[in-house]
Motif scaffolding. Structure first.
Motif, PDB file in Angstrom:
ATOM      1  N   UNK A   1       0.832  -1.149   0.072  1.00 56.07           N
ATOM      2  CA  UNK A   1      -0.085  -0.036   0.139  1.00 56.07           C
ATOM      3  C   UNK A   1       0.861   1.247  -0.090  1.00 56.07           C
ATOM      4  N   UNK A   2       1.699   1.290  -0.797  1.00 57.20           N
ATOM      5  CA  UNK A   2       2.703   2.569  -1.068  1.00 57.20           C
ATOM      6  C   UNK A   2       3.819   2.726   0.310  1.00 57.20           C
ATOM      7  N   UNK A   3       3.747   1.912   1.082  1.00 56.48           N
ATOM      8  CA  UNK A   3       4.437   1.859   2.446  1.00 56.48           C
ATOM      9  C   UNK A   3       5.441   0.846   2.584  1.00 56.48           C
ATOM     10  N   UNK A   4       6.821   1.104   3.022  1.00 52.70           N
ATOM     11  CA  UNK A   4       7.637   0.057   2.972  1.00 52.70           C
ATOM     12  C   UNK A   4       7.757  -0.828   3.968  1.00 52.70           C
ATOM     13  N   UNK A   5       7.760  -2.203   3.947  1.00 49.08           N
ATOM     14  CA  UNK A   5       7.615  -3.160   4.800  1.00 49.08           C
ATOM     15  C   UNK A   5       8.834  -3.140   5.498  1.00 49.08           C
ATOM     16  N   UNK A   6       8.855  -2.971   6.857  1.00 47.90           N
ATOM     17  CA  UNK A   6       9.932  -2.644   7.604  1.00 47.90           C
ATOM     18  C   UNK A   6      10.242  -3.540   8.674  1.00 47.90           C
TER      19      UNK A   6
ATOM     20  N   UNK B   1      14.208   1.464  19.351  1.00 52.57           N
ATOM     21  CA  UNK B   1      14.078   0.670  18.397  1.00 52.57           C
ATOM     22  C   UNK B   1      14.181   1.166  16.984  1.00 52.57           C
ATOM     23  N   UNK B   2      14.868   0.694  15.997  1.00 53.59           N
ATOM     24  CA  UNK B   2      15.091   1.270  14.571  1.00 53.59           C
ATOM     25  C   UNK B   2      14.297   0.426  13.695  1.00 53.59           C
ATOM     26  N   UNK B   3      13.454   1.109  12.970  1.00 58.47           N
ATOM     27  CA  UNK B   3      12.736   0.396  11.899  1.00 58.47           C
ATOM     28  C   UNK B   3      13.440   0.543  10.496  1.00 58.47           C
ATOM     29  N   UNK B   4      14.072  -0.416   9.788  1.00 59.53           N
ATOM     30  CA  UNK B   4      14.670  -0.550   8.757  1.00 59.53           C
ATOM     31  C   UNK B   4      13.746  -0.572   7.586  1.00 59.53           C
ATOM     32  N   UNK B   5      13.677   0.117   6.445  1.00 59.15           N
ATOM     33  CA  UNK B   5      12.727   0.048   5.493  1.00 59.15           C
ATOM     34  C   UNK B   5      13.396  -1.088   4.501  1.00 59.15           C
TER      35      UNK B   5
ATOM     36  N   UNK C   1       3.343  -8.684   9.967  1.00 55.60           N
ATOM     37  CA  UNK C   1       2.250  -8.329  10.752  1.00 55.60           C
ATOM     38  C   UNK C   1       1.919  -6.909  10.069  1.00 55.60           C
ATOM     39  N   UNK C   2       0.527  -6.859   9.652  1.00 58.73           N
ATOM     40  CA  UNK C   2       0.155  -5.635   9.005  1.00 58.73           C
ATOM     41  C   UNK C   2      -1.175  -5.017  10.078  1.00 58.73           C
ATOM     42  N   UNK C   3      -0.855  -3.878  10.351  1.00 53.27           N
ATOM     43  CA  UNK C   3      -1.774  -3.272  11.261  1.00 53.27           C
ATOM     44  C   UNK C   3      -2.718  -1.970  10.360  1.00 53.27           C
ATOM     45  N   UNK C   4      -4.146  -2.035  11.036  1.00 58.85           N
ATOM     46  CA  UNK C   4      -4.804  -1.100   9.961  1.00 58.85           C
ATOM     47  C   UNK C   4      -5.743  -0.137  11.179  1.00 58.85           C
TER      48      UNK C   4
ATOM     49  N   UNK D   1      -7.943   1.280   6.555  1.00 63.41           N
ATOM     50  CA  UNK D   1      -6.773   1.698   5.884  1.00 63.41           C
ATOM     51  C   UNK D   1      -5.521   1.031   6.773  1.00 63.41           C
ATOM     52  N   UNK D   2      -4.659   0.872   5.936  1.00 64.64           N
ATOM     53  CA  UNK D   2      -3.303   0.189   6.336  1.00 64.64           C
ATOM     54  C   UNK D   2      -2.325   1.341   6.890  1.00 64.64           C
ATOM     55  N   UNK D   3      -1.943   0.903   7.988  1.00 64.07           N
ATOM     56  CA  UNK D   3      -1.129   2.071   8.706  1.00 64.07           C
ATOM     57  C   UNK D   3       0.523   1.547   8.889  1.00 64.07           C
ATOM     58  N   UNK D   4       0.727   0.330   9.135  1.00 67.16           N
ATOM     59  CA  UNK D   4       1.952  -0.372   9.178  1.00 67.16           C
ATOM     60  C   UNK D   4       2.152  -1.816   8.384  1.00 67.16           C
ATOM     61  N   UNK D   5       3.269  -2.048   7.976  1.00 66.51           N
ATOM     62  CA  UNK D   5       3.447  -3.366   7.660  1.00 66.51           C
ATOM     63  C   UNK D   5       4.888  -3.747   8.306  1.00 66.51           C
ATOM     64  N   UNK D   6       5.151  -4.603   9.111  1.00 63.41           N
ATOM     65  CA  UNK D   6       6.343  -5.078   9.736  1.00 63.41           C
ATOM     66  C   UNK D   6       6.696  -6.473   9.388  1.00 63.41           C
ATOM     67  N   UNK D   7       7.770  -6.656   9.640  1.00 64.70           N
ATOM     68  CA  UNK D   7       8.172  -8.525   9.269  1.00 64.70           C
ATOM     69  C   UNK D   7       9.410  -8.786  10.292  1.00 64.70           C
TER      70      UNK D   7
END
Length: 656
Positions: A142-147, A157-161, A200-203, A215-221
């Protein structure tokens, strides 16, 4: 005064805000469950993949080159000019999810490698080479980097794209890069491929708001290395997937994923915040701004002292009408005061040597200055944020093409004031010299990328399009600007130029050309070197850059610093009766680019771990383009500041 203060505060809030609004022109996408799918919301979530890059190599590669699982119906979204020039290669992937449908250990594909086959052996060797150089995936949802978010120093905590394709334990038993996160990665001379990801996709639900769906607000893996016991019945639990450094038997490599959905109260407009907040650079940026402001205040005080004290007294005394009511001693004292910058009024506007080249540089510098100002201003308003991929480069290229008219006008106007007569040569050089140098360098770098098979290699069609923009739009606009520039009358100088040049007296060490030019670039570079570190990080270490508000402020401070430093040194040289200020004013502030190049060399050897001759050549090749552009930009600022200053002080001097 109060109204001006309010306006300044409002502008500051707009420029420095990073989360007040999202991005003009991008609308949110709503998702809903499969049985509730309607025309204004969708249930399928498509995961896109971008090129893979590494901090140890300048060469990025497309996703398919590493022989990962590929989408059978591969589609590429339309790419703008900036994405193509940056080498971004976004395409669909076989990873597809259904909204709010959790899945555990889903197989994507299995890749088999028979080391007896040359093609399989080459693919496996390339995959191991990618793990050795720590190449990183870049996935998009959804045009967001999976971090990939992990803990760093001080419990932050550091979130790397991006996340690595794997890691290596060396022959000496030393784990490299991501291998330090798992104690099971302990076999010597072994590669561990991350073939499984827990996503993990949060909405944010619109149930209690005036829109449907979510609406999707984050995508982490979280990447994992798992050796699947069977191709058809995976548990995604077990020992890591090992690939020995010396591998001679066959290998089956299965890729899998798990996905879960979680509700969250974060608004869609603030969904980038968790990535940006994890980059703790704000305090350093404020330190950079305060450091630069101290330099600006120091220079402003020096210029004010010259303008309000020294020049005021000199001009008042110089314009004083001689009267016979003063004594012989006073006349002698006044005659002794007739020295310094006042003595060279008959030579200060003498045309410089190689005036055509100077006018060409100033025309190109004006084009770059206007382009940079507009680009940064639009970036501050949010139009060129990281969410709009390639927009920054596209905007810069388009603006440069459309700003050929100011370049031609400034170049022609100055060349005519220098008394030049070869106007055709001047116009052609303005349109072709500096852009030609940049394009030739860029073309050579592109050849290296093409030979290395990198995804950053620009397609031939795009190169033709860039040439079309240059010769079809920019060059004609430069000719139009030059036409109007030559039609204008010659710039009138406040004092006449003597026919015979005045002899320049012996200069001290500090007023000689080379020491003055070298000293002139120190203060402007001191204002930008901290910001320059983050810019180089975003380019070569693939870190996200979003602090355009700070960058715009540093841009304004750089303009002021270059102007004031050049004015100061120009005044000192005129006081030493050296009237060759034309080229010196350009080179004084332009020398900041030399310090930029020196800093880039320091950055290469101290901050980067780039390996290979091709990557080294590419680094310095692209750095030379940056240095040339910065040289023209800063040199033009210094020249016009000094031009204004010299006109200002000599316009109030009465000369017979």
């Amino acid at each position: 005064l109060k109204s001006r203060c309010k306006q300044f505060c409002c502008l500051s809030v707009i420029f420095l805000s990073v989360s007040g609004f999202y991005l003009p022109g991008l609308a949110p996408v709503s998702f809903c469950e499969e049985d509730k799918k309607t025309g204004d919301c969708q249930s399928e979530i498509q995961l896109f993949v971008n090129r893979l890059d590494s901090v140890e190599s300048v060469l990025p590669y497309e996703y398919d080159v590493f022989d990962f699982c590929q989408d059978e119906e591969e589609k590429r979204p339309s790419e703008n000019l900036g994405q193509v020039l940056f080498g971004e290669r976004i395409e669909t992937s076989p990873y597809r999810f259904t909204f709010k449908k959790d899945e555990a250990c889903q197989k994507v594909c299995t890749k088999s490698y028979d080391t007896a086959k040359l093609e399989d052996k080459a693919n496996l060797d390339f995959l191991k080479r990618g793990m050795q150089l720590n190449y990183q995936h870049h996935w998009i949802v959804d045009n967001m980097p999976v971090t990939w978010c992990y803990d760093v120093e001080d419990n932050q905590k550091y979130c790397n794209p991006g996340f690595p394709i794997g890691c290596l334990v060396t022959a000496e038993g030393r784990p490299k890069d991501a291998c330090v996160i798992n104690s099971e990665f302990n076999k010597k001379n072994t590669f561990y491929v991350f073939n499984h990801v827990d996503i993990t996709i949060t909405y944010h639900s619109g149930e209690h708001e005036n829109w449907n769906g979510a609406r999707l607000v984050s995508a982490r893996l979280e990447p994992k290395s798992v050796k699947h016991s069977s191709e058809n019945s995976q548990t995604c639990q077990g020992p890591p997937m090992e690939i020995p450094g010396e591998f001679s038997s066959n290998l089956n490599l299965t890729y899998s994923y798990s996905v879960t959905f979680e509700a969250n109260l974060i608004k869609w407009a603030s969904r980038w915040d968790y990535i940006l907040v994890s980059m703790p650079h704000t305090n350093i940026q404020w330190f950079s701004i305060m450091n630069s402001l101290v330099i600006v205040l120091f220079l402003s005080g020096m210029v004010a002292m010259i303008m309000l004290r020294t020049l005021h007294k000199d001009i008042a005394r110089y314009n004083q009408v001689d009267q016979v009511q003063s004594s012989f001693m006073h006349l002698t004292e006044d005659a002794q005061e007739e020295s310094g910058w006042k003595q060279v009024h008959g030579d200060v506007f003498r045309p410089p040597q190689k005036g055509m080249l100077l006018s060409v540089f100033l025309g190109q510098g004006t084009q770059i200055f206007i382009m940079t100002f507009i680009t940064l201003f639009l970036a501050c308003l949010g139009f060129l944020s990281p969410a709009n991929r390639g927009a920054l480069m596209t905007c810069a290229v388009v603006l440069w093409v459309l700003l050929g008219t100011p370049a031609g006008y400034v170049s022609a106007r100055l060349y005519k004031s220098f008394g030049g007569e070869k106007w055709k040569t001047s116009v052609f050089l303005t349109a072709l010299l500096c852009p030609g140098i940049v394009f030739a360098d860029f073309f050579l770098m592109n050849l290296i990328l093409w030979v290395e098979g990198s995804s950053a290699a620009i397609p031939f069609g795009t190169l033709v399009a860039v040439l079309g923009l240059w010769f079809g739009i920019s060059v004609p606009l430069t000719f139009v600007g030059a036409y109007f520039g030559f039609k204008k009358p010659v710039i009138e100088h406040p004092v006449r130029t003597n026919q015979i040049p005045r002899q320049i007296p012996e200069q001290s060490f500090f007023t000689k050309p080379v020491p003055g030019i070298i000293m002139g670039g120190i203060l402007p570079f001191g204002c930008i070197f901290i910001q320059l570190f983050f810019i180089l990080n975003s380019i070569w270490s693939h870190q996200m850059y979003y602090m355009f508000g700070f960058l715009f402020l540093v841009f304004i401070i750089l303009v002021i610093t270059c102007s004031e430093a050049t004015i100061l040194l120009c005044y000192f040289h005129l006081c030493a009766e050296d009237y060759h200020w034309w080229w010196r004013s350009f080179l004084t502030s332009g020398f900041t680019a030399v310090y930029l190049f020196v800093y880039a060399i320091h950055y290469f050897f101290s901050k980067l771990q780039i390996q290979g001759a091709a990557s080294t050549i590419l680094y310095f090749g692209y750095t030379m383009i940056m240095v040339l552009i910065f040289f023209l930009f800063t040199g033009t600022i210094g020249f016009f500041a000094c031009f204004w200053f010299v006109h200002k002080i000599y316009s109030v001097v009465k000369v017979d």
